[in-house]
Design a protein around this motif. Structure first.
Motif, short mmCIF file in Angstrom:
data_model
loop_
_atom_site.label_atom_id
_atom_site.label_comp_id
_atom_site.label_asym_id
_atom_site.label_seq_id
_atom_site.Cartn_x
_atom_site.Cartn_y
_atom_site.Cartn_z
N GLY A 114 0.67 -1.19 0.03
CA GLY A 114 0.09 -0.14 0.22
C GLY A 114 0.76 1.44 0.15
O GLY A 114 0.49 2.20 -0.54
N THR A 164 2.20 1.80 -3.46
CA THR A 164 1.14 2.35 -4.55
C THR A 164 0.69 3.71 -4.38
O THR A 164 0.21 4.48 -5.17
CB THR A 164 0.03 1.33 -4.24
N LYS A 165 0.73 3.79 -2.93
CA LYS A 165 0.36 5.32 -2.29
C LYS A 165 1.30 6.66 -2.97
O LYS A 165 0.96 7.59 -3.48
CB LYS A 165 -0.10 5.37 -1.00
#
Length: 73
Positions: free
Chosen positions: A37, A40-41
């Motif tokens: 995450g 991706t963020k």
């Protein structure tokens, strides 16, 4: 496959290479600390960095969670 997914795989491979880990160890570490995450963020920033900086950034992120300076798989 999206550019973020491709980059995530790239980061996993670079982390594996620089840390001398197996793919399974990297997957466990990334899962345990939410690195999937995180990458991706922050894709837009991370993909402009060199390999050493990416690995260091991942280690810094893990350290911010664990409070440890040394990262173990």
């Amino acid at each position: 496959m999206s550019k973020e997914s491709n980059f995530l795989i790239y980061c996993m491979e670079r982390y594996r290479h620089f840390k001398g880990l197996s793919g399974a160890d990297v997957a466990k570490t990334f899962e345990k600390y939410g690195i999937y995450g995180y990458i991706t963020k922050y894709f837009e920033s991370l993909h402009t960095m060199g390999d050493h900086c990416i690995v260091q950034d991942i280690d810094d992120y893990i350290s911010s969670i664990t409070g440890n300076k040394r990262i173990k798989a």
